[in-house]
Design an enzyme around this catalytic site. Structure first.
Site, PDB file in Angstrom:
ATOM      1  N   ASP A  88       0.855  -1.200   0.000  1.00 10.96           N
ATOM      2  CA  ASP A  88       0.000   0.000   0.000  1.00 10.96           C
ATOM      3  C   ASP A  88       0.886   1.244   0.000  1.00 10.96           C
ATOM      4  O   ASP A  88       2.062   1.187   0.366  1.00 10.96           O
ATOM      5  CB  ASP A  88      -0.957   0.013   1.198  1.00 10.96           C
ATOM      6  CG  ASP A  88      -0.249   0.150   2.547  1.00 10.96           C
ATOM      7  OD1 ASP A  88       0.839  -0.449   2.713  1.00 10.96           O
ATOM      8  OD2 ASP A  88      -0.772   0.862   3.420  1.00 10.96           O
ATOM      9  N   GLU A 152       0.139  -0.822   5.923  1.00 11.71           N
ATOM     10  CA  GLU A 152       1.201  -0.179   6.714  1.00 11.71           C
ATOM     11  C   GLU A 152       0.973   1.316   6.832  1.00 11.71           C
ATOM     12  O   GLU A 152       1.138   1.903   7.901  1.00 11.71           O
ATOM     13  CB  GLU A 152       2.572  -0.460   6.075  1.00 11.71           C
ATOM     14  CG  GLU A 152       3.739  -0.210   7.031  1.00 11.71           C
ATOM     15  CD  GLU A 152       4.199   1.237   7.106  1.00 11.71           C
ATOM     16  OE1 GLU A 152       4.874   1.587   8.092  1.00 11.71           O
ATOM     17  OE2 GLU A 152       3.878   2.033   6.205  1.00 11.71           O
TER      18      GLU A 152
HETATM   19  N1  BES Z   1       8.739   3.439   5.422  1.00 12.96           N
HETATM   20  C1  BES Z   1       8.109   4.318   6.326  1.00 12.96           C
HETATM   21  C2  BES Z   1       8.841   4.471   7.632  1.00 12.96           C
HETATM   22  C3  BES Z   1      10.230   5.030   7.572  1.00 12.96           C
HETATM   23  C4  BES Z   1      10.627   5.917   6.613  1.00 12.96           C
HETATM   24  C5  BES Z   1      11.132   4.647   8.523  1.00 12.96           C
HETATM   25  C6  BES Z   1      11.927   6.405   6.578  1.00 12.96           C
HETATM   26  C7  BES Z   1      12.414   5.143   8.520  1.00 12.96           C
HETATM   27  C8  BES Z   1      12.819   6.015   7.526  1.00 12.96           C
HETATM   28  C9  BES Z   1       6.698   3.818   6.575  1.00 12.96           C
HETATM   29  O1  BES Z   1       6.033   3.428   5.409  1.00 12.96           O
HETATM   30  C10 BES Z   1       5.884   4.917   7.169  1.00 12.96           C
HETATM   31  O2  BES Z   1       5.702   5.907   6.525  1.00 12.96           O
HETATM   32  N2  BES Z   1       5.350   4.716   8.374  1.00 12.96           N
HETATM   33  C11 BES Z   1       4.464   5.646   8.976  1.00 12.96           C
HETATM   34  C12 BES Z   1       3.821   5.046  10.164  1.00 12.96           C
HETATM   35  C13 BES Z   1       2.422   4.563   9.957  1.00 12.96           C
HETATM   36  C14 BES Z   1       1.857   4.106  11.279  1.00 12.96           C
HETATM   37  C15 BES Z   1       1.515   5.506   9.258  1.00 12.96           C
HETATM   38  C16 BES Z   1       5.206   6.866   9.469  1.00 12.96           C
HETATM   39  O3  BES Z   1       6.363   6.774   9.886  1.00 12.96           O
HETATM   40  O4  BES Z   1       4.589   7.939   9.439  1.00 12.96           O
HETATM   41 MN    MN Z   2       7.181   2.241   4.231  1.00 12.92          MN
HETATM   42 MN    MN Z   3       5.309   5.350   4.448  1.00 10.11          MN
END
Ligand code: BES
Ligand code: MN
Ligand code: MN
Length: 454
Positions: A88, A152
């Site tokens: 996603d 995710e």
């Molecule tokens: N891939 C990201 C997380 C990320 C990005 C970790 C860059 C470290 C470096 C992930 O898809 C993401 O965006 N996660 C969300 C959390 C989710 C609960 C919506 C975030 O970090 O905002």
């Molecule tokens: Mn991600």
């Molecule tokens: Mn992300």
């Protein structure tokens, strides 16, 4: 293994074209209108896993979007690596700021531009191609399992149940995730920590209906004015979050740990230049690296209310809204922080308004040890393919599944991502370097090999 680079080179156009096909599917999990497309992406991933030669490929339904599962068990005596990723993507808006449409991928200056190119389609697809290559060459050194989810970006809400209900199926020795960044293409790094998240929505109500701002203004609380004042109080002049108890569980790092964290290659000047800001800001006493990795934060993600159409309308609105997120660090707990937020937010609301607080998703912070067998394997693999030893680095984003895996399966994760912080994930014009995509495909086989050799 040594002809891997040559094989990747021979197949790279096909790899890129397949990724482009995947990127054309607008699998935005947050927006209901894309529901069919999210399912289509799951279908696409499962077909490619079958084509790659994996067994037991299955689109596993959950109460939300499905999890795509696949495995190749070559010998039960060998270790099993579970590869996690997400198909996603984030919403594309503001769409008008894209230089090419978000779901019509284009290659420019060696980068693929499309929503999800770096986060996370381009990154998990490297694993599909790496395993395909190893299977075709009869070189797969260990058992592998794939678990590619579709929620995710909306907090992996149903993944906890899925993991709990499928413990045997998901049993493994280590989890491998490419959903993070390296410092630069010539400075490889391995992510050794992620922040947690509490995501809240607030609604502030003043009068029971929108009013004429001349007739009533001055005597009746304006919920937008009030909300702005409340939000402004959430962070003090030293950059501290003012919520009572917010820092209570934060593990403060030792001087030695702080020094190590601050010794990673980083240019404050380049950082400012790249963002076109004249100065950074944040919690007093901490560096930019610390502020974005080892310290908790609070940010407004969106704020709305009143009249936002063209021209001017004189109105004293009835309601104002905001979405507010907090990034958490070890040992803060998402649920507890959400409760502290609600309590505090209600406490600072003046009597003239009513407040409603809604909890969105959360996630727990994690630290990944760098003295483990799996870290050593990732380090060796990256050193082999980049020609440089990777630097351990904590990331500022969140991946909720990592803490969940550890809690439910007792298994550690390796965060070996290949993106760059400047890939504009979640922003307009997200892109992923072809160099990074191919480097990932090249590095993953070595991780599997070195991990298996132990
Ligand atoms: N891939 C990201 C997380 C990320 C990005 C970790 C860059 C470290 C470096 C992930 O898809 C993401 O965006 N996660 C969300 C959390 C989710 C609960 C919506 C975030 O970090 O905002
Ligand atoms: Mn991600
Ligand atoms: Mn992300």
């Amino acid at each position: 293994m040594d002809n891997i680079q040559k094989l990747i080179h021979q197949n790279q156009d096909r790899y890129i074209n397949e990724l482009i096909e995947l990127l054309k599917i607008p699998s935005v999990s947050a927006e209901p209108k894309y529901k069919e497309d999210v399912l289509k992406a799951a279908e696409f991933v499962s077909e490619k896993l079958v084509a790659a030669g994996l067994d037991a490929v299955e689109i596993c339904s959950t109460k939300g979007f499905p999890v795509v599962y696949a495995e190749k068990i070559i010998d039960s005596q060998l270790p099993t690596v579970l590869i996690y990723g997400h198909y996603d993507v984030q919403p594309a808006d503001p769409i008008e700021l894209w230089t090419s449409p978000p779901f019509e991928p284009v290659i420019k200056d060696g980068k693929i531009y499309a929503r999800g190119s770096a986060d996370d389609k381009g990154q998990f697809y490297m694993h599909v191609k790496a395993v395909e290559l190893l299977l075709a060459e009869n070189l797969l050194p260990c058992n592998v399992k794939f678990m590619i989810e579709g929620e995710e970006e909306v907090g992996s809400e149903h993944l906890g149940d899925f993991v709990r209900e499928n413990k045997a199926k998901l049993s493994c020795d280590v989890i491998l995730v490419s959903d993070t960044a390296i410092i630069a293409n010539d400075i490889p790094s391995i992510t050794v920590g992620l922040r947690g998240l509490s995501y809240m929505e607030v609604e502030v109500t003043g009068p029971n209906r929108d009013l004429h701002s001349g007739v009533y203004g001055g005597a009746v609380a304006n919920p937008i004015n009030t909300l702005c004042k409340m939000i402004a109080q959430l962070i003090d002049d030293n950059g501290h979050v003012t919520i009572d108890g917010f820092y209570d569980d934060v593990i403060n790092l030792s001087e030695a740990e702080r020094q190590a964290i601050n010794s990673i290659p980083f240019s404050e000047e380049e950082y400012r230049k790249e963002l076109n800001i004249s100065t950074t800001q944040g919690e007093k006493g901490y560096t930019t690296i610390e502020r974005t990795s080892t310290r908790p934060t609070l940010d407004v993600n969106g704020i709305w209310g009143g009249y936002i159409g063209e021209g001017a309308k004189t109105v004293l609105p009835s309601k104002a809204f905001a979405k507010i997120s907090m990034r958490l660090v070890p040992n803060q707990q998402s649920e507890k922080i959400s409760q502290l937020f609600e309590k505090h937010f209600r406490a600072i609301a003046p009597e003239s308004v009513k407040v409603k607080v809604t909890y969105h998703h959360g996630g727990e912070p994690v630290v990944v040890p760098s003295d483990s067998k799996e870290y050593a394997a990732a380090e060796r693999a990256m050193e082999k393919t980049f020609g440089k030893k990777p630097v351990p680095q904590r990331g500022g984003g969140s991946i909720p599944i990592v803490a969940l895996f550890e809690e439910e399966l007792g298994v550690k994760t390796v965060l070996m991502g290949f993106g760059l912080d400047t890939d504009d994930i979640h922003s307009p014009n997200e892109h992923y370097g072809i160099f990074n995509f191919l480097k990932g495909i090249e590095t993953i086989p070595y991780f599997l090999k070195y991990y298996t050799e132990g």
